[in-house]
Every structure is written in C-alpha cells, then in structure tokens.
Design a protein around this motif. Structure first.
Motif, short mmCIF file in Angstrom:
data_model
loop_
_atom_site.label_atom_id
_atom_site.label_comp_id
_atom_site.label_asym_id
_atom_site.label_seq_id
_atom_site.Cartn_x
_atom_site.Cartn_y
_atom_site.Cartn_z
N ASN A 222 -5.73 -2.97 0.07
CA ASN A 222 -4.34 -2.66 -0.25
C ASN A 222 -4.29 -2.07 -1.65
OD1 ASN A 222 -1.65 -2.53 -0.81
ND2 ASN A 222 -1.21 -4.67 -0.41
N ARG A 223 -3.92 -0.81 -1.75
CA ARG A 223 -3.82 -0.14 -3.05
C ARG A 223 -2.37 0.19 -3.39
NH1 ARG A 223 -8.96 0.63 -4.35
NH2 ARG A 223 -10.48 1.18 -2.78
N ARG A 224 -1.46 -0.47 -2.72
CA ARG A 224 -0.03 -0.22 -2.96
C ARG A 224 0.45 -1.01 -4.16
NH1 ARG A 224 2.61 1.22 2.47
NH2 ARG A 224 0.81 1.81 3.71
N PRO A 225 1.50 -0.53 -4.82
CA PRO A 225 2.03 -1.26 -5.99
C PRO A 225 2.71 -2.56 -5.56
CG PRO A 225 3.44 0.60 -5.43
CD PRO A 225 2.24 0.70 -4.54
N PRO A 226 2.92 -3.47 -6.50
CA PRO A 226 3.55 -4.75 -6.17
C PRO A 226 4.98 -4.60 -5.65
CG PRO A 226 3.16 -4.57 -8.53
CD PRO A 226 2.52 -3.39 -7.90
N SER A 227 5.63 -3.49 -5.95
CA SER A 227 7.00 -3.27 -5.47
C SER A 227 7.05 -2.89 -3.99
CB SER A 227 7.67 -2.18 -6.30
OG SER A 227 6.92 -0.98 -6.23
N ASP A 228 5.94 -2.51 -3.40
CA ASP A 228 5.88 -2.10 -2.00
C ASP A 228 5.91 -3.34 -1.11
OD1 ASP A 228 4.85 -1.31 0.61
OD2 ASP A 228 4.23 0.56 -0.35
N PRO A 229 6.77 -3.37 -0.09
CA PRO A 229 6.80 -4.53 0.81
C PRO A 229 5.46 -4.84 1.47
CG PRO A 229 8.70 -3.12 1.19
CD PRO A 229 7.80 -2.40 0.22
N ALA A 230 4.60 -3.84 1.61
CA ALA A 230 3.29 -4.06 2.22
C ALA A 230 2.38 -4.90 1.31
CB ALA A 230 2.62 -2.73 2.53
N SER A 231 2.78 -5.12 0.07
CA SER A 231 1.98 -5.88 -0.89
C SER A 231 2.34 -7.37 -0.92
CB SER A 231 2.14 -5.30 -2.30
OG SER A 231 1.60 -4.00 -2.35
N GLU A 232 3.24 -7.80 -0.08
CA GLU A 232 3.67 -9.21 -0.11
C GLU A 232 2.52 -10.18 0.07
OE1 GLU A 232 6.46 -10.80 -1.08
OE2 GLU A 232 6.97 -8.77 -1.72
N GLN A 233 1.60 -9.91 0.97
CA GLN A 233 0.47 -10.82 1.19
C GLN A 233 -0.39 -10.93 -0.07
OE1 GLN A 233 -2.31 -9.74 4.27
NE2 GLN A 233 -3.63 -11.47 3.84
N VAL A 234 -0.64 -9.80 -0.71
CA VAL A 234 -1.43 -9.78 -1.94
C VAL A 234 -0.70 -10.59 -3.02
CG1 VAL A 234 -2.45 -8.32 -3.73
CG2 VAL A 234 -2.37 -7.51 -1.37
N LYS A 235 0.60 -10.34 -3.17
CA LYS A 235 1.38 -11.05 -4.18
C LYS A 235 1.36 -12.55 -3.94
CE LYS A 235 5.42 -9.22 -5.09
NZ LYS A 235 6.68 -8.46 -4.98
#
Length: 133
Positions: A51-64
């Motif tokens: 996942n190379r998306r920024p923290p503001s991207d909904p796709a980053s929820e799992q990473v966050k």
C-alpha cells in the motif's frame, strides 16, 4: 533492565538508515537498548501489492489501524530526519497520531540520517533542535 518500546518513523527512501538503527539496537555492545515497535513488514492489499497510498486515502485504513496499535504500545517515537521527512505524509501522520495518544513532546526523538545536515523538521516540531549525533 526494562527496555523502552520505540516506534521508528521514516520516509521510505531512508529505509537503509532504518536498518542501521535496528542493527545498532541489536548489538549487545551498544548502550542503546529498545524494543522496536515499528511495522516489521509493509502492509499489502488483497492483490499482494504494498500500500503506497497516503494516510488520507480510505484504502489506507488497514495500515493506519496497524500503525495505531504499535504507536499505542510505544513509549517513544524516533523520527529519522532526511531530505523529505518534513513533507512525508505518513511521517507527519505518525507524529500527529503519537502526540494525540501520548502527552509530551519529550517522548519524541529525532535522529538525522548520516550526511544530512539541514533538512526540515515535521511542522509540529519546527524550532525543535534534533539530536544530530
């Protein structure tokens, strides 16, 4: 001896420096001891891609969520300061999130990467003098 739990925040291009810090911490002759509470491996999506998306991207929820759990367990935050640290979205998010969870700026430490003498700091710490040593 009780070792502090530390989360290490860094920009992706400073990954090699992260490995140097981890190696120094695992050296029994080194006086610096801590338990690394950072992600062991990158979080991958359902296709196996990092996942190379920024923290503001909904796709980053799992990473966050995974990082938030580690930040909660960490007593200190170590920020590796390099050329792009001041504007790296994940580093800024990690610093902001850590400060919301833990009171006091004294829990945040900064370490410049070798050869970097004048890179900017994350906005929340402008004016703070990092450890350069």
């Amino acid at each position: 001896m009780n070792q502090p739990h530390v989360f290490i925040s860094y920009a992706g291009e400073n990954y090699e420096n992260l490995q140097d810090v981890r190696a120094a911490a695992s050296n029994p002759n080194n006086l610096i001891t801590f338990v690394d509470r950072s992600l062991a491996d990158p979080v991958r999506n359902s296709y196996g891609h990092i996942n190379r998306r920024p923290p503001s991207d909904p796709a980053s929820e799992q990473v966050k969520q995974e990082i938030q759990e580690l930040l909660q367990q960490a007593g200190k935050l170590l920020v590796l300061v390099g050329p792009n640290t001041h504007s790296h979205e994940w580093v800024l998010w990690e610093v902001d999130t850590f400060l919301q969870m833990h009171s006091g700026r004294s829990r945040v430490m900064f370490m410049r990467i070798p050869g970097d003498y004048d890179s900017g700091m994350p906005r929340v710490f402008r004016g703070y003098v990092p450890f350069t040593g």
